[in-house]
Write an enzyme that holds these catalytic residues in place. Structure first.
Site, PDB file in Angstrom:
ATOM      1  N   GLY A  11       0.485  -1.409   0.028  1.00 54.47           N
ATOM      2  CA  GLY A  11       0.233   0.460   0.150  1.00 54.47           C
ATOM      3  C   GLY A  11       1.071   1.717   0.343  1.00 54.47           C
ATOM      4  O   GLY A  11       0.537   2.285   0.943  1.00 54.47           O
ATOM      5  N   GLY A  14      -0.420   5.115   0.025  1.00 55.47           N
ATOM      6  CA  GLY A  14      -1.532   5.529   0.959  1.00 55.47           C
ATOM      7  C   GLY A  14      -0.396   6.722   1.337  1.00 55.47           C
ATOM      8  O   GLY A  14       0.478   6.991   1.474  1.00 55.47           O
ATOM      9  N   PHE A  15      -0.761   7.568   2.535  1.00 57.59           N
ATOM     10  CA  PHE A  15      -0.828   8.860   3.348  1.00 57.59           C
ATOM     11  C   PHE A  15       0.824   7.965   4.420  1.00 57.59           C
ATOM     12  O   PHE A  15       1.487   9.380   4.141  1.00 57.59           O
ATOM     13  CB  PHE A  15      -2.095   9.324   4.181  1.00 57.59           C
ATOM     14  CG  PHE A  15      -1.478  10.096   5.227  1.00 57.59           C
ATOM     15  CD1 PHE A  15      -1.440  11.260   5.054  1.00 57.59           C
ATOM     16  CD2 PHE A  15      -1.588   9.647   7.127  1.00 57.59           C
ATOM     17  CE1 PHE A  15      -0.711  12.313   5.648  1.00 57.59           C
ATOM     18  CE2 PHE A  15      -1.763  10.611   8.026  1.00 57.59           C
ATOM     19  CZ  PHE A  15      -1.481  12.142   7.006  1.00 57.59           C
ATOM     20  N   ALA A  82      -0.874  -2.129   4.213  1.00 54.64           N
ATOM     21  CA  ALA A  82      -2.251  -1.605   3.127  1.00 54.64           C
ATOM     22  C   ALA A  82      -3.367  -1.978   3.609  1.00 54.64           C
ATOM     23  O   ALA A  82      -3.644  -3.141   4.540  1.00 54.64           O
ATOM     24  CB  ALA A  82      -2.405  -2.155   1.246  1.00 54.64           C
ATOM     25  N   TYR A 155     -15.106  -0.427  10.775  1.00 55.21           N
ATOM     26  CA  TYR A 155     -13.258   0.000  10.891  1.00 55.21           C
ATOM     27  C   TYR A 155     -12.557  -0.655  11.664  1.00 55.21           C
ATOM     28  O   TYR A 155     -11.818  -1.209  11.221  1.00 55.21           O
ATOM     29  CB  TYR A 155     -13.426   0.992  10.291  1.00 55.21           C
ATOM     30  CG  TYR A 155     -11.517   1.832  10.164  1.00 55.21           C
ATOM     31  CD1 TYR A 155     -11.044   1.466   9.206  1.00 55.21           C
ATOM     32  CD2 TYR A 155     -11.227   2.299  11.990  1.00 55.21           C
ATOM     33  CE1 TYR A 155      -9.397   1.513   9.171  1.00 55.21           C
ATOM     34  CE2 TYR A 155      -9.917   2.807  11.632  1.00 55.21           C
ATOM     35  CZ  TYR A 155      -9.319   1.750  10.545  1.00 55.21           C
ATOM     36  OH  TYR A 155      -8.126   2.139  10.404  1.00 55.21           O
ATOM     37  N   LYS A 159      -9.804  -4.105  11.572  1.00 56.63           N
ATOM     38  CA  LYS A 159      -8.917  -4.075  12.015  1.00 56.63           C
ATOM     39  C   LYS A 159      -8.236  -4.846  12.742  1.00 56.63           C
ATOM     40  O   LYS A 159      -7.318  -5.605  13.209  1.00 56.63           O
ATOM     41  CB  LYS A 159      -8.467  -1.865  12.369  1.00 56.63           C
ATOM     42  CG  LYS A 159      -7.880  -1.023  11.109  1.00 56.63           C
ATOM     43  CD  LYS A 159      -7.884  -2.047  10.288  1.00 56.63           C
ATOM     44  CE  LYS A 159      -6.222  -1.305  11.099  1.00 56.63           C
ATOM     45  NZ  LYS A 159      -5.010  -1.479   9.177  1.00 56.63           N
ATOM     46  N   PRO A 184      -1.325   2.982  15.905  1.00 59.37           N
ATOM     47  CA  PRO A 184      -1.121   4.572  15.719  1.00 59.37           C
ATOM     48  C   PRO A 184      -3.244   4.333  16.155  1.00 59.37           C
ATOM     49  O   PRO A 184      -3.661   3.649  16.210  1.00 59.37           O
ATOM     50  CB  PRO A 184      -1.062   4.693  14.688  1.00 59.37           C
ATOM     51  CG  PRO A 184      -0.848   3.710  13.546  1.00 59.37           C
ATOM     52  CD  PRO A 184      -1.725   2.344  13.993  1.00 59.37           C
TER      53      PRO A 184
HETATM   54  P1  NAP Z   1      -4.158   5.847   3.379  1.00 55.05           P
HETATM   55  O1  NAP Z   1      -3.560   7.101   2.653  1.00 55.05           O
HETATM   56  O2  NAP Z   1      -5.988   5.161   2.262  1.00 55.05           O
HETATM   57  O3  NAP Z   1      -3.893   4.163   2.960  1.00 55.05           O
HETATM   58  C1  NAP Z   1      -3.824   2.543   2.763  1.00 55.05           C
HETATM   59  C2  NAP Z   1      -3.713   2.244   1.174  1.00 55.05           C
HETATM   60  O4  NAP Z   1      -4.189   0.717   1.798  1.00 55.05           O
HETATM   61  C3  NAP Z   1      -3.362   2.629   0.167  1.00 55.05           C
HETATM   62  O5  NAP Z   1      -2.270   2.856  -0.525  1.00 55.05           O
HETATM   63  C4  NAP Z   1      -4.754   1.948  -0.712  1.00 55.05           C
HETATM   64  O6  NAP Z   1      -4.371   1.947  -1.678  1.00 55.05           O
HETATM   65  C5  NAP Z   1      -4.221   0.688  -0.135  1.00 55.05           C
HETATM   66  N1  NAP Z   1      -5.118  -0.888  -0.324  1.00 55.05           N
HETATM   67  C6  NAP Z   1      -7.195  -0.244   0.485  1.00 55.05           C
HETATM   68  N2  NAP Z   1      -7.728  -1.208  -0.380  1.00 55.05           N
HETATM   69  C7  NAP Z   1      -6.529  -1.980  -0.692  1.00 55.05           C
HETATM   70  C8  NAP Z   1      -6.811  -2.732  -1.836  1.00 55.05           C
HETATM   71  N3  NAP Z   1      -7.468  -4.165  -2.078  1.00 55.05           N
HETATM   72  N4  NAP Z   1      -5.281  -4.123  -2.038  1.00 55.05           N
HETATM   73  C9  NAP Z   1      -4.255  -3.349  -2.607  1.00 55.05           C
HETATM   74  N5  NAP Z   1      -4.028  -2.097  -1.367  1.00 55.05           N
HETATM   75  C10 NAP Z   1      -5.344  -1.094  -0.812  1.00 55.05           C
HETATM   76  O7  NAP Z   1      -4.551   5.473   4.478  1.00 55.05           O
HETATM   77  P2  NAP Z   1      -3.429   5.654   5.953  1.00 55.05           P
HETATM   78  O8  NAP Z   1      -4.405   6.307   6.998  1.00 55.05           O
HETATM   79  O9  NAP Z   1      -2.501   5.889   5.274  1.00 55.05           O
HETATM   80  O10 NAP Z   1      -3.818   3.910   6.130  1.00 55.05           O
HETATM   81  C11 NAP Z   1      -2.987   3.038   6.466  1.00 55.05           C
HETATM   82  C12 NAP Z   1      -2.933   2.027   7.438  1.00 55.05           C
HETATM   83  O11 NAP Z   1      -3.358   2.928   8.506  1.00 55.05           O
HETATM   84  C13 NAP Z   1      -4.440   1.073   7.373  1.00 55.05           C
HETATM   85  O12 NAP Z   1      -3.764   0.013   7.709  1.00 55.05           O
HETATM   86  C14 NAP Z   1      -5.162   2.070   8.488  1.00 55.05           C
HETATM   87  O13 NAP Z   1      -6.616   0.874   9.118  1.00 55.05           O
HETATM   88  C15 NAP Z   1      -3.644   2.701   9.356  1.00 55.05           C
HETATM   89  N6  NAP Z   1      -4.195   3.622  10.045  1.00 55.05           N
HETATM   90  C16 NAP Z   1      -4.487   4.632  10.092  1.00 55.05           C
HETATM   91  C17 NAP Z   1      -4.853   5.922  10.753  1.00 55.05           C
HETATM   92  C18 NAP Z   1      -4.477   7.074  10.644  1.00 55.05           C
HETATM   93  O14 NAP Z   1      -5.569   7.857  11.541  1.00 55.05           O
HETATM   94  N7  NAP Z   1      -4.448   7.573   9.009  1.00 55.05           N
HETATM   95  C19 NAP Z   1      -4.187   5.223  11.808  1.00 55.05           C
HETATM   96  C20 NAP Z   1      -4.091   4.073  12.594  1.00 55.05           C
HETATM   97  C21 NAP Z   1      -3.652   3.129  11.997  1.00 55.05           C
HETATM   98  P3  NAP Z   1      -4.530   3.054  -3.009  1.00 55.05           P
HETATM   99  O15 NAP Z   1      -4.297   3.864  -3.214  1.00 55.05           O
HETATM  100  O16 NAP Z   1      -4.910   1.922  -4.377  1.00 55.05           O
HETATM  101  O17 NAP Z   1      -6.342   2.935  -2.365  1.00 55.05           O
END
Ligand code: NAP
Length: 353
Positions: A11, A14-15, A82, A155, A159, A184
Site C-alpha cells: 500500500g 497511502g498517507f 495496505a 472499521y 482492524k 497508531p
Molecule cells: P490511506 O492513505 O487510505 O492508505 C491505505 C492504503 O491501502 C492505500 O495505499 C490503498 O491503496 C491501500 N489499499 C486499500 N485497499 C486495498 C486493496 N484492496 N488492495 C491493495 N491495497 C489497498 O490510509 P492511511 O491513513 O495511510 O492508512 C494506512 C494504514 O494505517 C491502514 O492499515 C489504516 O488502517 C492504518 N491506520 C491509519 C490511521 C490514520 O489515522 N490514518 C490510524 C491508525 C491506523 P490505493 O491508493 O490504491 O487506494
C-alpha cells in the site's frame, strides 16, 4: 541500515506508507512498494530523493493473495500498511473486513512461503485496542477491542480481525519470521500524495462548518512522520516485540477549535456553539441518529468520554519521541490549504503563515 535487500511496503501509495517509503529511501534502503495502479500514477513516490535508484513499484491487491508472493521475493522485511481506512461504507463485510482480513492473511501466507523473510511489521490501529473510550482507564498493548462487529464500528472490527488473524497465524504456523504491530491513534500531518486521508478530512470538516457545535469529544493524535519512523524503528530494533501503541497525545475538540483560532484560522467557519455540557451531550446523542450510521455510532460511543493511551512501551523499547500534536495538526492544515482540500474563507487572500 540492516538489510541490502529491498524492504517491501504494501500500500505504498497511502498517507502513512508514502512517508515510510520516503524515510526508508532517505536511510539508504532499497524499497519495493506495492500499489494497485500503474507506477506512472504515483509521481510523488517516483520523485522522492533516492527513488530513481532504489524504488521499485509493483502491483498487488489485497483481494488477490497470489499477488504478494512476487512482491516479497528476496525481501527480509515487510511493512504491511495496505488496508481500507474509511468510516462510512455501504457494505462493511465486502468493503472493509474482506480486504483487511483476507489481505492480511494473504500477506502472512506469502511471507511464510518466502524463506528470506525475517520480520513483518503490521500497521494495525488503536481501533484494534478499543472502540469505546473509558475515562477511568489508560489503554495499553494488553487491551483488545472485543465490542466491534459488522454493525458496530466496522472499521474497528476490520482492524481487530486482521491484527488477531496475523498474531494467530504466527503462533499456529510457528513462522520463521516474527511479527510486530504498530497501533497508531489518529494520524495527521502533511501528506506526500495528492489525496486527503480520513483523519485530515475530519480536521478539514471541523474547519469547514460541517460540525454543528463544539462537542465533548477528544482524540489521540500522532504525526504521520513519527508513525512512519515507528515502523522503521520496529524493523531495525532487534529486541522489538509484540504490539506498540503509537500516540503523541490527546486533543479535545474544544481545545482544538481554540488553538486553531489562536493560530490565525479564526475567520474559518469553526464551530462556535458550546455543546460540551450535559444538555449539549444529550442533544448530540439524540441528533447522532440522523447522521450516517457509523458517524452516529461513533458519536454515541465517544461523546463525554476521555480516551487515554499508554505509550511508554514504544518510547522505551523503540526510543521514539513524538512531536507535539498541535504542531502536526497545523502542518496538516497548511498542507490541505496548499493542495486545495481546505478552501479558505472568501475574506482571506493569503494564509496566515
Ligand atoms: P490511506 O492513505 O487510505 O492508505 C491505505 C492504503 O491501502 C492505500 O495505499 C490503498 O491503496 C491501500 N489499499 C486499500 N485497499 C486495498 C486493496 N484492496 N488492495 C491493495 N491495497 C489497498 O490510509 P492511511 O491513513 O495511510 O492508512 C494506512 C494504514 O494505517 C491502514 O492499515 C489504516 O488502517 C492504518 N491506520 C491509519 C490511521 C490514520 O489515522 N490514518 C490510524 C491508525 C491506523 P490505493 O491508493 O490504491 O487506494
Amino acid at each position: 541500515m540492516i538489510t541490502d535487500k529491498p524492504v517491501c511496503v504494501t500500500g505504498a501509495s497511502g498517507f502513512i506508507a508514502s512517508h515510510i517509503v520516503a524515510q526508508l529511501l532517505h536511510g539508504g534502503y532499497r524499497v519495493r512498494g506495492t500499489v494497485r495502479k500503474s507506477p506512472d500514477y504515483y509521481p510523488y513516490l517516483q520523485q522522492l530523493p533516492g527513488a530513481n535508484e532504489r524504488l521499485e513499484l509493483v502491483k498487488a491487491d489485497l483481494l488477490s493473495k497470489e499477488s504478494f508472493l512476487p512482491a516479497f521475493r528476496e525481501c527480509e522485511y515487510i511493512i504491511h500498511t495496505a488496508s481500507p481506512y474509511v468510516i462510512n461504507v455501504k457494505n462493511p463485510a465486502k468493503d472493509l473486513v474482506e480486504p483487511s482480513l483476507q489481505g492480511t492473511l494473504g500477506v502472512m501466507e506469502a511471507a511464510a512461503k518466502t524463506a528470506t523473510i525475517r520480520r513483518v511489521i503490521l500497521t494495525s490501529s488503536v481501533a484494534a485496542v478499543t472502540d469505546e473510550p473509558d475515562s477511568t482507564k489508560v489503554f495499553t498493548e494488553r487491551d483488545w477491542n472485543t465490542l466491534s462487529s459488522l454493525d458496530r464500528h466496522p472499521y474497528h472490527y476490520s482492524k481487530t480481525l486482521a491484527e488477531r488473524a496475523a498474531w494467530e497465524f504466527v503462533d499456529r504456523e510457528k513462522t520463521a519470521f516474527d511479527l510486530i504491530s504498530i497501533n497508531p491513534s489518529m494520524v495527521t500531518g502533511p501528506s506526500l500524495g495528492p489525496d486527503i486521508n480520513t483523519t485530515n478530512a475530519m480536521i478539514r470538516d471541523i474547519m469547514s462548518g460541517v460540525y454543528p457545535g463544539i462537542m465533548d469529544l477528544n482524540w489521540g493524535f500522532v504525526d504521520v512522520r513519527d508513525t512512519a519512523r515507528a515502523h522503521i524503528l520496529a524493523m531495525e530494533t532487534s529486541g522489538a516485540a509484540g504490539r506498540y501503541l503509537c500516540s503523541a497525545g490527546l486533543m479535545e475538540m474544544r481545545k482544538l477549535v481554540e488553538l486553531l483560532s489562536l493560530a490565525g484560522y479564526g475567520d474559518y467557519p469553526l464551530p462556535n456553539k458550546d455543546l460540551t455540557g450535559r444538555f449539549g451531550t444529550a442533544l448530540m446523542t439524540a441528533l447522532s441518529f440522523t447522521q450516517p450510521r457509523d458517524t452516529g455510532t461513533y458519536i454515541r460511543t465517544h461523546i463525554g468520554r476521555s480516551i487515554r493511551y499508554g505509550c511508554s512501551k514504544i518510547k522505551q523499547e523503540l526510543g521514539i519521541s513524538f512531536m507535539p500534536v498541535m504542531e502536526s495538526i497545523l502542518e496538516a492544515v497548511e498542507d490541505m490549504i496548499r493542495k486545495g482540500h481546505l478552501v479558505p474563507p472568501p475574506s482571506r487572500s493569503a494564509s496566515p503563515h
